[in-house]
Design a protein around this motif. Sequence first.
Motif, PDB file in Angstrom:
ATOM      1  N   SER A 157       0.834  -1.212   0.000  1.00 59.62           N
ATOM      2  CA  SER A 157       0.000   0.000   0.000  1.00 59.62           C
ATOM      3  C   SER A 157       0.861   1.252   0.000  1.00 59.62           C
ATOM      4  N   GLU A 176      10.409   3.935   6.454  1.00 62.08           N
ATOM      5  CA  GLU A 176      10.238   2.499   6.718  1.00 62.08           C
ATOM      6  C   GLU A 176      11.083   2.104   7.930  1.00 62.08           C
ATOM      7  N   ARG A 177      10.436   1.511   8.934  1.00 61.61           N
ATOM      8  CA  ARG A 177      11.164   1.145  10.157  1.00 61.61           C
ATOM      9  C   ARG A 177      12.150  -0.008   9.896  1.00 61.61           C
ATOM     10  N   GLY A 206       9.996  -4.264   7.007  1.00 59.57           N
ATOM     11  CA  GLY A 206      11.096  -4.061   6.070  1.00 59.57           C
ATOM     12  C   GLY A 206      10.552  -3.800   4.676  1.00 59.57           C
ATOM     13  N   ALA A 210       4.941  -6.990   4.692  1.00 62.33           N
ATOM     14  CA  ALA A 210       4.722  -8.402   5.026  1.00 62.33           C
ATOM     15  C   ALA A 210       4.653  -9.258   3.771  1.00 62.33           C
ATOM     16  N   GLY A 211       4.467  -8.616   2.624  1.00 64.69           N
ATOM     17  CA  GLY A 211       4.298  -9.390   1.388  1.00 64.69           C
ATOM     18  C   GLY A 211       5.591  -9.842   0.746  1.00 64.69           C
ATOM     19  N   LYS A 217       1.322 -14.816  -3.557  1.00 61.18           N
ATOM     20  CA  LYS A 217       0.107 -15.077  -4.344  1.00 61.18           C
ATOM     21  C   LYS A 217      -0.493 -13.738  -4.705  1.00 61.18           C
ATOM     22  N   VAL A 282       8.488   5.769  12.607  1.00 57.62           N
ATOM     23  CA  VAL A 282       7.637   6.880  13.047  1.00 57.62           C
ATOM     24  C   VAL A 282       7.121   6.521  14.433  1.00 57.62           C
ATOM     25  N   GLU A 583      -3.761  -2.709   4.771  1.00 60.49           N
ATOM     26  CA  GLU A 583      -4.268  -3.747   5.660  1.00 60.49           C
ATOM     27  C   GLU A 583      -4.345  -3.276   7.107  1.00 60.49           C
ATOM     28  N   GLY A 590      -4.256  -8.648   1.827  1.00 60.35           N
ATOM     29  CA  GLY A 590      -3.473  -9.285   0.771  1.00 60.35           C
ATOM     30  C   GLY A 590      -2.704  -8.258  -0.044  1.00 60.35           C
ATOM     31  N   ILE A 591      -1.754  -8.769  -0.797  1.00 55.43           N
ATOM     32  CA  ILE A 591      -0.825  -7.902  -1.526  1.00 55.43           C
ATOM     33  C   ILE A 591      -1.560  -7.011  -2.530  1.00 55.43           C
TER      34      ILE A 591
END
Length: 616
Positions: A157, A176-177, A206, A210-211, A217, A282, A583, A590-591
Amino acid sequence: EGIWRLSKLSVLVQNDPGKDFLQIHIGLLQEIAKVIKFPVASMLPEEAFSVVRKSFDARKILKEAKFVYTVDMDVSKLLSLEPRTWDFINRLEPKVGLIEHMPSEKFSRDLTSLVHHIKDSNGTLPREQEHDIDSGESHKCSAARRPRIAVVGSGPSGLFASLVLAEFGADVTLIERGQAVEKRGRDIGALVVRRILESESNFCFGEGGAGTWSDGKLVTRIGRNSDCVLTIMNTLVQFGAPKSILVNGKPHLGTDRLIPLLRNFRQHLQSLGVEIKFGTRVDDLLIQNGHVVGVEVSDSTTKLQSDCKKLGFDAVVLAVGHSARDIYQMLLSHNVDLVPKDFAVGLRVEHPQELINNIQYSALANEICRGRGKVPVADYKVVHYVNDKDENSPLKSESTSRSCYSFCMCPGGQVVLTSTSPSEICINGMSFSRRASRWANAALVVTVSTKDFDALNFHGPLAGVEFQREFERRAAMMGGGNFVVPVQTVTDFMENKISVTSMPPSSYRLGVKAASLHELFPSYMTDALRHSLSMFDKELPGFISKEALLHGVETRTSSPIQIPRDGDTYESLSLRGLYPVGEGAGYAGGIVSAAVDGMYTGFSVAKQFNLFHGDI
Ligand code: FAD
């Protein structure tokens, strides 16, 4: 004239090249020839046809397994045919679901060219007089400079929101953490080999979110042929995904393909001027007069307070995923509305892939050869509705109905640890593009709601998070620590017992321990799982097996909260300038759906900053 779409063209496995999704081959031309009633298939010019969809169908009701195609036929390219044969094609008539005349060329743009197209057709770049600086909208940026937008989180996202905003000319900082994929890969290696969990760089946090270390998929419930999904797919192809994802009925990338794709995505964002800050978390939002004016960040690789920095922005897109529990807590402290949401919790079941191949394909199972054969490794999708009205229902005394279903099935994959804290265990599944491992895993989850959170004394907006955490802690205790996962064979789970001696092997690399998983959840869940397993076994005989191993626990199937936002502007209803997305905000699962949500949020934010006018 024009394009005709021919659907449900079935080619027997033995007449098909298998894994090449785009190839027009003689077996397919023969099927096309039958549909258009053309006498000599081999005379049909290949260039007149393009594959729109290809799926594998091995349902038991079929005598033989098939590949099923949808193909577009460009009539103008049939002109090379001998003129007398045209007579045959003139008889072509639309037939519902089989032959369809396509009204115009199908929309199929990648995101970059889509934005350029919008810019061209709207005459867009910001017109200075339209910037609203004196009308009380003091938080909108001044006309003299580009709007500064922070995108927090580089999952699907966040990446897609950043891409749209940068293409429209916003000044985007992507925060990005976790780490870039190269370093993140090493951190995940350290976890899998040496049990070192980096709390900020792992399977959830990262680059790519998570994807990334996932099954990859690309299936979605949004609608495979919708313009938004096609745009996402085309954009992924632009960044290196194989073109087969555009036509495969069950598109899949695998971690090994996702990593280079993300690198290309990153380079493109940087070429557009996006500043990417990895290892930067953040911690807080800066708010003035009810409007977000920036973020407070810290270096996520150290714990030093002195590393905190305040950064000013005109808007913040919050794309943090569902594992950023600290962010939910921070939002609550600013009275941002968070609404608890139903989700699903359960266990991950793992079977030998060969067993699933045999259940699903029987005679064809030999064709598979660990991801190398013509036929895709077998998957499954099962769902059972546990109805309280049903005479045999385990929920009879509860007056509640629940669904139990398989989720995120990974054929040829492995079970992985998706915890973000060492005191909690939660798991998921991933695979590589060939799906060649010896195992097939899937979550088996049961729906839960606020009533269930209340029963455990978890109340308020974060009750669902507490509910997840409770079972993640119980699983960690059952495993005995050190990321060891508690497991139980399906047969033992059905009979409320554990047999320590005859445990099948698991793909999970950090060790498993036999445990009483039937005691982990409240009885309504265990009963619903058990009842559903016996139903799944009817559908897929052999599913209940001594070789099938349940792993605990699968808790993060979707977000336990939703952050209410305006349906048109995507802006939070309780905090101006904040755009909750993906999400973690409760708008995707989902991706692909997260990417679509990020894309639309990008368009919406760009519009509000007058980076373009008109409709999408
Ligand atoms: P995420 O991908 O979760 O990204 C959020 C990002 O925000 C993370 O990178 C995180 O580090 C960052 N972040 C969080 N807090 C902060 C902060 N405070 N500061 C800065 N950065 C922050 N879906 C599928 O469709 N297909 C699959 O095959 C599939 N397999 C999966 C396998 C695994 C192991 C897992 C864990 C998930 C899988 N999923 C799959 C789900 C899918 O990954 C998610 O639905 C999707 O990634 C959600 O995208 P997102 O952008 O909303 O959030």
